[in-house]
Design a protein around this motif. Sequence first.
Motif, PDB file in Angstrom:
ATOM      1  N   PRO A   1       0.853  -1.207   0.001  1.00 25.34           N
ATOM      2  CA  PRO A   1       0.001   0.064   0.037  1.00 25.34           C
ATOM      3  C   PRO A   1       0.861   1.262  -0.127  1.00 25.34           C
ATOM      4  CG  PRO A   1      -0.034  -1.016   2.273  1.00 25.34           C
ATOM      5  CD  PRO A   1       0.732  -1.930   1.366  1.00 25.34           C
TER       6      PRO A   1
ATOM      7  N   ARG B   1      -2.305   5.156   4.115  1.00 26.06           N
ATOM      8  CA  ARG B   1      -3.503   4.811   4.779  1.00 26.06           C
ATOM      9  C   ARG B   1      -4.457   6.103   4.170  1.00 26.06           C
ATOM     10  NH1 ARG B   1      -3.191   4.802  11.029  1.00 26.06           N
ATOM     11  NH2 ARG B   1      -5.067   4.010  10.834  1.00 26.06           N
TER      12      ARG B   1
ATOM     13  N   GLU C   1     -11.630   5.030   7.815  1.00 19.46           N
ATOM     14  CA  GLU C   1     -10.169   4.529   6.715  1.00 19.46           C
ATOM     15  C   GLU C   1     -11.051   3.567   5.895  1.00 19.46           C
ATOM     16  OE1 GLU C   1      -5.863   2.616   7.199  1.00 19.46           O
ATOM     17  OE2 GLU C   1      -7.218   2.944   9.062  1.00 19.46           O
TER      18      GLU C   1
ATOM     19  N   THR D   1      -6.023   1.910  -0.876  1.00 18.25           N
ATOM     20  CA  THR D   1      -4.823   2.498  -0.508  1.00 18.25           C
ATOM     21  C   THR D   1      -3.936   2.922  -1.435  1.00 18.25           C
ATOM     22  OG1 THR D   1      -3.832   0.567  -0.369  1.00 18.25           O
ATOM     23  CG2 THR D   1      -5.199   0.830   1.719  1.00 18.25           C
TER      24      THR D   1
END
Length: 438
Positions: free
Chosen positions: A403, A406, A414, A418
């Motif tokens: 990723p 975040r 969230e 990503t």
Amino acid sequence: MINPPGLLISAPSSGTGKTTVMLGLLRALAEDGLTVQPFKSGPDYIDPAFHRAAARRASFNLDSWAMGAPLLGAIAAQAKGADIVVAEGSMGLFDGVAKPGELGHGSSAETALRMGWPVVLVLDVGGQAQSAAATALGFRMYNPDLRFAGVILNRCASARHERLTRLGMERAGLPVLGVLPRRGDLTLPERHLGLIQAVEHPDLESAIAGYAAFLRAHVDLEAIKRAASSGPMGPSSAALPRPPAQRIALARDAAFSFTYPHLLEGWRAAGAEILPFSPLADEAPAPDADLVWLPGGYPELHAGTLAAATRFLTGLRKHAETRPVHGECGGYMALGEGLIDKDGTRHRMAGLLGLVTSYEKRKFNLGYRRAELLADMPGFSAGTALRGHEFHYSSIVEQPDAPLARVFDAEGAEGPQTGSRRGHVTGTFFHLIAEASA
């Protein structure tokens, strides 16, 4: 110093005709000899190209959720030398995120308040008469600090309809700046992300000239000019975004065109060289570029052409061996292993990331994004917080790479999208607007 006087064109909701009014007003004022500066409130990356065609002057986004005061001021300062500013709102006037960030809600009303612009409210009065005034009055009273220049009544069916609707506005004390009769030929073509791109319109110049003539016949342009006002001038262009490299090969064609104008303006102002190339024309990025940047767009409509663009793909892969490549949304998908179109056909993409995306089963992805970088990406180091916006209908089939960040929505939740990184290659589904501290 004071900014040129301005107005913000807004509405109670999307689909009321404000873009038609905006384009016609920009051109009509320009035809009157004024230098007109257009702006777009919010993260829309399609409308500014239409504004530019109408005003013959670059349009810029102003976004009170994603941009801090220095960047908002630097973008507002692009109006220097203009006689009048006309900005277009997004969605309804007061529509923004549910939870304010440290910068704001991101509504068009918030933009107008920050810039000192009174609002022209475009009302679709189809199916109502005096009742339209109650809607307009509610908007005027919702935030007493927000000034209203007046209303433009759209899709008026007859002279009697106009008389009745004007009676309501007179009772509410709202100036009527124009009344547009109902016409079915004044809409712009659309697709799943909103309007088609300006470069795709079959006869945009003729359409804009028609909107201007229509506005001139039915709107009090002199009253609109008198109503315009503004606030203090912002800081210099030094607050615009810095370039991520010196020589930037930028994909620019019908498949890759969604780049925010203030980013490009900042890159150029800092002395970066932007080297456009067309993947659809099978052009390779400049071999001496420091960075290749693939913006968002509509690669799903051109997946077969992109898969067969051997010079483009070979040049892109060669560049990625030693230097950075970054893709946003559609550009991110093109960097992946494969793209599945709406018919279920899989097209091989650049293969620089393992990402596989699909339009066969559409998934709606829309909203502001705050990203905390887990690794470096062009122009930003790990740990930097970025703000952007995501808008697409693709779903992820495979995402095997590490990723990039975040990623959180505007309310702090969230999410799974990503972005990815592999070697010199990075990609995100969100379109970068600004560093979070900018």
